[in-house]
Write an enzyme that holds these catalytic residues in place. Sequence first.
Site, PDB file in Angstrom:
ATOM      1  N   GLU A  79       0.811  -1.212   0.000  1.00  0.00           N
ATOM      2  CA  GLU A  79       0.000   0.000   0.000  1.00  0.00           C
ATOM      3  C   GLU A  79       0.848   1.268   0.000  1.00  0.00           C
ATOM      4  OE1 GLU A  79      -3.255  -0.264   2.697  1.00  0.00           O
ATOM      5  OE2 GLU A  79      -3.113   1.875   3.123  1.00  0.00           O
ATOM      6  N   ASP A  80       1.876   1.275   0.833  1.00  0.00           N
ATOM      7  CA  ASP A  80       2.614   2.520   1.042  1.00  0.00           C
ATOM      8  C   ASP A  80       3.971   2.575   0.349  1.00  0.00           C
ATOM      9  OD1 ASP A  80       0.532   3.281   2.623  1.00  0.00           O
ATOM     10  OD2 ASP A  80       1.492   2.699   4.499  1.00  0.00           O
TER      11      ASP A  80
END
Length: 709
Positions: A79-80
């Site tokens: 996600e990051d």
Amino acid sequence: MREKLSLAGLIEKVSSYSHDADFDTLKRAYHFSREAHCSQKRKEGSPYINHPLAVAYILADMKMDALSIASGLLHDTVEDAEVTMDDIKAIFGREIAFIVKGLTKLARVEFMTKQEAQAENFRKMLLAMAEDIRVMLIKFADRLHNMRTLQFLPENKQQRIAAETLEIYAPIANRLGIGWLKTELEDLSFKYLMPQLYEDLVKKVASRREEQEGYIKEVIELVGQKLREEGLTGKVSGRIKHFYGIYQKLQKQRITFEEVHDVIGIRIITGSNADCYAILGIIHSLWTPIPGRFKDYIGVPKSNMYQSLHTTVIGPRGVRVEFQIRTEEMHKLAEQGIASHWKYKEKGAIDEKSSKYISWLRDLVQGQRDVPDAVDFLEAVKGEVVPEVVYVFTPKGEVKEMPLGSTPVDFAYSIHTQIGHRCVGARISGKIVPLKYKLRNGDTVEIVTSPAHGPSRDWLKFVVTPRAKARIKQWIKAEERERSVELGIKLLENDFRKHGMSNALLKSGEILSVAKTLGVGTLEELFVAVGFGKITPHQVINRLRPGKEISEEETVRIHKSVKEHKGVSIKGIDDILYHTGKCCFPVPGDDLVGFVTIGKGVTIHRKDCPNLEKLAIEDARLVDVEWQASSEVTAGTRLYVETVDKPGILANLSALISALNINISHLEASSTQDKKSHITLILEVRDRNQLRALMHKISQMEGILRIRR
Ligand code: MN
């Protein structure tokens, strides 16, 4: 903050319960995650890896397997950071990839609103959770760490995350039976959602802590001694309830902190079910139990399988103390819930016991899989997990606890009866909502009132609080009465006039004594009885002027029609004198209008009755009328049918009507010179739909030219 986190510390923690765990995967996951997040910092400025590492620690506290902990370390990488699902799959295998995927938000999808995006992510997560319980437990560990470090986020984010945690995560933790997690999430949410109240409570609890701890010690010693005397074993411990729990108690009982007595809880953990009951007996022999507070969750476990005996007693010096008595096994279940079934060697597959915890989730996911709207789905989940109460705010910021399912009308009545009566609308956070809107946690409810307004019978269909129900019924009764008094007086006045009697009689002692002979005690009661049609004006007049008997024929007929058509009510008034217009023959389902025709009660017409305009005469009063739902009632109605003049048509027509179980109470037929038949029928029909169906059938018969009501 807490302990200093490190990979070595994590490995030590895991090896304390699983010495042959897959430490290699754990180490690789740690290094991979640290690398992936190397350029990122947490909001407070520390290296990002501290977050996944903290999540991994929480999972180790829950005695999860290495694979889950590795997934926890990796949960934010896709996600990051610039890592793909394929990378994870190639390096860590399918199982970890599945879990990480379930934990990764759908960040790159364009959504209409932020709310929809959140709902969609939540749905995706729940779908994954239902397949692999580890997804859920890691998500909870992630949420818990985020809540623990929420002070570093801006205030608006704090509010949103805390509200979501209180609304969704804490209740799910409760459903999963993970008591410690529910408690900590609730207290953390409480702290950010109602900081003032929270601080206040913390201070108050602290100010009494020493005294209470002394008290707890005393009770523990007393109980311990008694158990030894009776030859029973049990670990006795005490605690002060968690802040949110105390807060809920204050709200529920509408009391102040100083008035809360049972903030002290004593827990006794013993060997067997039989010992639990034996210890309960001892507690009840030592101190007086408070009626209604004993709960046998051993005999009847909660839906999350929680088991324990609960009782509250009046302890030493009159202080209320709550006891929880349970076995070691029950205690483990109460604290760890679904996680207690976790065997670190098992795969993510859910065993039979665990599946009980999430069967509701499975059902929900099954039922909602095809619901395209993620927001709807989220609502359904909330409906499934929220506790039995919602907390809402007044426009002044005062918190109100309402039962689940409460509406703005319930809320209005909880503030003041008059506000309830005059409620015409509601705004939630500035937006107009229907009166039957179901309140949700955190809603700020503003009631719109109008002084001329009164409650509607319809409200009874959606209000849930007993208070609102009672007040609405009261109002309707009073209003019915008021209307009946009014109608009764008018009916009497009119008949008096017809017989050349003075209206002054209505206030006389004579009429009062007549009322008594008719079995009513007061003048008002007499007017009500006349307004309801229970006593006729003629009965009153005949008794006022004995010897000059007048015919009751007309009234009797109306009475009969009341019995025949107990299907109409006049805006909340039941049991009223009425008859139907012989011009339009209304049936149930038709839109109606009624006139109070003095001396004859109320006449009912169809709204589209052609005679209506002519009938709107001076001394007639327009009233709202409606059909009452009743399957037993039939109404007489009239049909005109025009046919070709041919033998057999009439027979066919009446056969068709009888076949539909419709009674023909009157039939007239005449032939015209142009070889047509005009047939007038009076039929007893159930309602408009039946009538329509009949008309449709007739119109398809051979030889039918026209049909109308
Ligand atoms: Mn995270």
